[in-house]
Design a protein around this motif. Structure first.
Motif, PDB file in Angstrom:
ATOM      1  N   ASN A 270       0.830  -1.201   0.000  1.00 21.10           N
ATOM      2  CA  ASN A 270       0.000   0.000   0.000  1.00 21.10           C
ATOM      3  C   ASN A 270       0.866   1.253   0.000  1.00 21.10           C
ATOM      4  OD1 ASN A 270      -2.446   1.421   0.054  1.00 21.10           O
ATOM      5  ND2 ASN A 270      -2.482   1.486   2.286  1.00 21.10           N
ATOM      6  N   ARG A 271       1.952   1.240   0.781  1.00 21.68           N
ATOM      7  CA  ARG A 271       2.888   2.364   0.774  1.00 21.68           C
ATOM      8  C   ARG A 271       3.637   2.444  -0.563  1.00 21.68           C
ATOM      9  NH1 ARG A 271       5.956   3.611   6.300  1.00 21.68           N
ATOM     10  NH2 ARG A 271       4.301   3.303   7.807  1.00 21.68           N
ATOM     11  N   LEU A 272       4.026   1.275  -1.063  1.00 22.58           N
ATOM     12  CA  LEU A 272       4.834   1.208  -2.282  1.00 22.58           C
ATOM     13  C   LEU A 272       4.017   1.458  -3.556  1.00 22.58           C
ATOM     14  CD1 LEU A 272       6.680  -2.067  -1.296  1.00 22.58           C
ATOM     15  CD2 LEU A 272       7.851   0.097  -1.673  1.00 22.58           C
ATOM     16  N   LYS A 273       2.684   1.375  -3.424  1.00 20.17           N
ATOM     17  CA  LYS A 273       1.809   1.381  -4.607  1.00 20.17           C
ATOM     18  C   LYS A 273       2.230   0.244  -5.544  1.00 20.17           C
ATOM     19  CE  LYS A 273       0.421   6.235  -4.430  1.00 20.17           C
ATOM     20  NZ  LYS A 273       1.027   6.509  -3.122  1.00 20.17           N
ATOM     21  N   LEU A 274       2.437  -0.917  -4.947  1.00 20.53           N
ATOM     22  CA  LEU A 274       2.819  -2.125  -5.670  1.00 20.53           C
ATOM     23  C   LEU A 274       1.557  -2.938  -5.927  1.00 20.53           C
ATOM     24  CD1 LEU A 274       4.494  -4.481  -6.719  1.00 20.53           C
ATOM     25  CD2 LEU A 274       5.212  -4.948  -4.359  1.00 20.53           C
ATOM     26  N   ARG A 275       1.151  -2.973  -7.186  1.00 25.43           N
ATOM     27  CA  ARG A 275      -0.130  -3.597  -7.526  1.00 25.43           C
ATOM     28  C   ARG A 275       0.037  -4.580  -8.679  1.00 25.43           C
ATOM     29  NH1 ARG A 275      -2.589   1.584  -9.492  1.00 25.43           N
ATOM     30  NH2 ARG A 275      -0.376   1.819  -9.974  1.00 25.43           N
ATOM     31  N   PHE A 276      -0.988  -5.386  -8.881  1.00 26.80           N
ATOM     32  CA  PHE A 276      -1.027  -6.263 -10.052  1.00 26.80           C
ATOM     33  C   PHE A 276      -2.437  -6.222 -10.631  1.00 26.80           C
ATOM     34  CE2 PHE A 276      -2.477  -8.955  -6.612  1.00 26.80           C
ATOM     35  CZ  PHE A 276      -3.445  -9.764  -7.184  1.00 26.80           C
ATOM     36  N   LYS A 277      -2.524  -6.456 -11.924  1.00 21.46           N
ATOM     37  CA  LYS A 277      -3.812  -6.465 -12.619  1.00 21.46           C
ATOM     38  C   LYS A 277      -4.328  -7.895 -12.636  1.00 21.46           C
ATOM     39  CE  LYS A 277      -4.186  -3.499 -15.925  1.00 21.46           C
ATOM     40  NZ  LYS A 277      -5.201  -2.578 -15.343  1.00 21.46           N
ATOM     41  N   ASP A 278      -5.497  -8.122 -12.002  1.00 20.82           N
ATOM     42  CA  ASP A 278      -6.017  -9.487 -11.914  1.00 20.82           C
ATOM     43  C   ASP A 278      -6.715  -9.904 -13.208  1.00 20.82           C
ATOM     44  OD1 ASP A 278      -8.571  -8.373 -11.911  1.00 20.82           O
ATOM     45  OD2 ASP A 278      -8.847  -8.577  -9.739  1.00 20.82           O
ATOM     46  N   LYS A 279      -7.260 -11.118 -13.198  1.00 18.50           N
ATOM     47  CA  LYS A 279      -7.863 -11.681 -14.421  1.00 18.50           C
ATOM     48  C   LYS A 279      -9.051 -10.858 -14.917  1.00 18.50           C
ATOM     49  CE  LYS A 279      -6.490 -16.510 -13.664  1.00 18.50           C
ATOM     50  NZ  LYS A 279      -5.747 -16.345 -12.396  1.00 18.50           N
ATOM     51  N   GLU A 280      -9.706 -10.152 -13.979  1.00 21.65           N
ATOM     52  CA  GLU A 280     -10.850  -9.299 -14.371  1.00 21.65           C
ATOM     53  C   GLU A 280     -10.398  -7.908 -14.809  1.00 21.65           C
ATOM     54  OE1 GLU A 280     -11.061 -11.244 -11.397  1.00 21.65           O
ATOM     55  OE2 GLU A 280     -12.002 -12.673 -12.764  1.00 21.65           O
ATOM     56  N   GLY A 281      -9.090  -7.674 -14.799  1.00 22.00           N
ATOM     57  CA  GLY A 281      -8.570  -6.374 -15.215  1.00 22.00           C
ATOM     58  C   GLY A 281      -8.558  -5.337 -14.112  1.00 22.00           C
ATOM     59  N   LYS A 282      -8.856  -5.755 -12.868  1.00 18.04           N
ATOM     60  CA  LYS A 282      -8.848  -4.821 -11.744  1.00 18.04           C
ATOM     61  C   LYS A 282      -7.476  -4.795 -11.090  1.00 18.04           C
ATOM     62  CE  LYS A 282     -13.755  -5.531 -10.647  1.00 18.04           C
ATOM     63  NZ  LYS A 282     -14.711  -6.017  -9.618  1.00 18.04           N
ATOM     64  N   ASN A 283      -7.087  -3.612 -10.591  1.00 19.61           N
ATOM     65  CA  ASN A 283      -5.808  -3.473  -9.906  1.00 19.61           C
ATOM     66  C   ASN A 283      -5.946  -3.871  -8.442  1.00 19.61           C
ATOM     67  OD1 ASN A 283      -4.785  -2.480 -12.281  1.00 19.61           O
ATOM     68  ND2 ASN A 283      -4.856  -0.332 -11.658  1.00 19.61           N
ATOM     69  N   GLN A 284      -5.056  -4.763  -7.990  1.00 14.45           N
ATOM     70  CA  GLN A 284      -5.051  -5.209  -6.593  1.00 14.45           C
ATOM     71  C   GLN A 284      -3.670  -4.997  -5.991  1.00 14.45           C
ATOM     72  OE1 GLN A 284      -6.627  -8.924  -5.162  1.00 14.45           O
ATOM     73  NE2 GLN A 284      -7.658  -9.333  -7.093  1.00 14.45           N
ATOM     74  N   LEU A 285      -3.634  -4.761  -4.679  1.00 11.74           N
ATOM     75  CA  LEU A 285      -2.362  -4.694  -3.987  1.00 11.74           C
ATOM     76  C   LEU A 285      -1.793  -6.101  -3.842  1.00 11.74           C
ATOM     77  CD1 LEU A 285      -3.194  -2.158  -1.129  1.00 11.74           C
ATOM     78  CD2 LEU A 285      -1.678  -1.743  -3.083  1.00 11.74           C
ATOM     79  N   ALA A 286      -0.493  -6.234  -4.092  1.00 11.23           N
ATOM     80  CA  ALA A 286       0.185  -7.513  -3.906  1.00 11.23           C
ATOM     81  C   ALA A 286       0.516  -7.701  -2.429  1.00 11.23           C
ATOM     82  CB  ALA A 286       1.460  -7.543  -4.740  1.00 11.23           C
TER      83      ALA A 286
END
Length: 423
Positions: free
Chosen positions: A364-380
């Protein structure tokens, strides 16, 4: 950093979870929610005014085209008022956002459900123990005396060059140190971790990204002229490789290992328990870091624990694994396992590794995210562990492997050292 939406929607659960850290977070949590409400309501008001301003600007253009100059001028006066209001609201929004961020930085991570209750290290849960504690010969020595006897580590020379806590490794001591680094890296890369060499200084954003700032500011060496910090662990630069990065789900998991020297002021550390290699200002460490899908991070944590366990089994050192209680956990961790090796000559356990899952706290601090299968951005989820910190591993080897003839080198290290005894 905890997510504001989660705090807002799970207020009582957050307060209860942080109570496991022996922290009464109710006042701080209420303040965070209050500041968030102010920020959100101000944002809505500002958006409405900007929408109204855009609407009036279009009306002015239409009036001018129709030759209705007086009406256009009257409408312009309204937009001037709206601009002033926009400026005021923007200032309020910026202030509320900054205040919210400042308070959020004060909240530690919420311990996961299996973290035991407790206030101090005495309350940690011993979950595994292995290795036979050797019976030493008469006249056995602690590692600092062995280091002097065999002239392999010079604490006085390090104090002369720099100060206490900066030892000089010599001869077979230096070669054993290098052997441990290479052995740890080889074990990690064989397990799928990509070796990375990273800077030994980081900027402020990196310190905030992994949670060392503002929590451990007093323990870090600071280069004021350049506004840089000497790293306390490779976790900081390695994890910050992925700051402000949007990954694809297929990129996960990411496994990275790196060797670095580590620098810690260790302010307030005094007494016999810090003697020799027990606590240093500069020491070497090999780190493992994982970026994981949230659904797989605890499986990954178990894998990291097994990996470190395997290294210690290879070294044939007596060790135990502790699940840290709420009161002894690090600020950023949701669950931590500590590894301790038994120092036979000192008759005490020495911490040599911490393996932790931070869940989304660092991401959350790093803004480290991934795009899931539905195309939504999630925090790793981020995880890290020492594999291993060298000083206390070296202390354990020197003390547990000492014989009247010299210090025997663990068999697994001999291809790296080129010798099998220090005598």
């Amino acid at each position: 950093m905890l997510q504001v939406a989660y705090i807002r929607e799970n207020k009582e659960e957050v307060i209860k979870g942080l109570a496991k850290r022996n922290m009464d977070a109710s006042e701080l949590v209420n303040l965070v929610i209050e500041l968030d409400e102010k920020r959100r309501s101000t944002q809505v008001e500002l958006d409405n005014i900007l929408a109204e301003s855009n609407k009036l600007s279009k009306e002015i253009g239409e009036l001018m085209r129709n030759g209705e100059k007086e009406k256009a001028e009257a409408t312009k006066a309204k937009t001037a008022d709206l601009k002033e209001k926009t400026k005021e609201l923007t200032d309020v929004l910026n202030e509320a956002t900054a205040s919210l961020q400042e308070e959020l930085y004060k909240l530690p991570n919420i311990p996961t459900a299996i973290v035991p209750e407790g206030k101090t290290a005495d309350d940690n849960l011993n979950v595994y123990q292995d290795g036979e504690i050797p019976t030493l010969h008469e006249g056995a020595m602690p590692h600092w005396e062995l280091a002097k006897k065999y002239d392999i580590i010079d604490f006085d020379l390090g104090a002369k060059i720099t100060g206490a806590g900066f030892p000089v490794y010599k001869g077979k001591g230096a070669r054993l140190q290098r052997a441990l680094i290479n052995y740890f890296l080889d074990k990690n890369t064989a397990a799928g971790y990509q070796e990375t060499q990273v800077p030994h200084l980081v900027n402020e954003a990196s310190g905030f990204g992994t949670g060392q700032l503002p929590d451990k500011e007093g323990q870090m060496y600071f280069v004021g002229e350049d506004n840089l910090y000497l790293i306390p662990t490779a976790e900081v630069p390695v994890t910050n490789i992925y700051r402000d990065v949007l990954l694809n789900e297929s990129d996960l998991p990411i496994l990275v290992t790196g060797y670095t020297p580590c620098f810690r002021r260790e302010a307030g550390s005094y007494g016999a328990h810090v003697r020799g290699l027990n606590r240093l200002h500069q020491f070497d460490k090999v780190e493992i870091v994982r970026i994981e899908h949230p659904e797989k991070s605890y499986e990954a944590l178990d894998g990291m624990v097994e990996h470190v366990k395997g290294i210690l089994e290879d070294l044939k050192l007596p060790f135990r694994i502790l699940r840290l209680c709420g009161g002894d956990m690090g600020f950023t961790s949701a669950l931590t396992y500590d590894f301790e090796v038994f120092s036979t000559a000192q008759d005490r356990w020495l911490e040599i590794s911490s393996v932790s899952n931070f869940e989304t706290f660092q991401a959350n601090r790093l803004k480290l995210r991934f795009k899931d299968k539905e195309g939504k951005n999630q925090l790793a989820h981020t995880l890290n562990g020492s594999s291993l910190a060298l000083p206390r591993v070296l202390a354990g080897i020197l003390e547990n492997y000492q014989t009247p003839e010299g210090i025997v080198i663990p068999e697994v290290l001999r291809p790296y050292t080129g010798f099998d005894i220090i005598n």
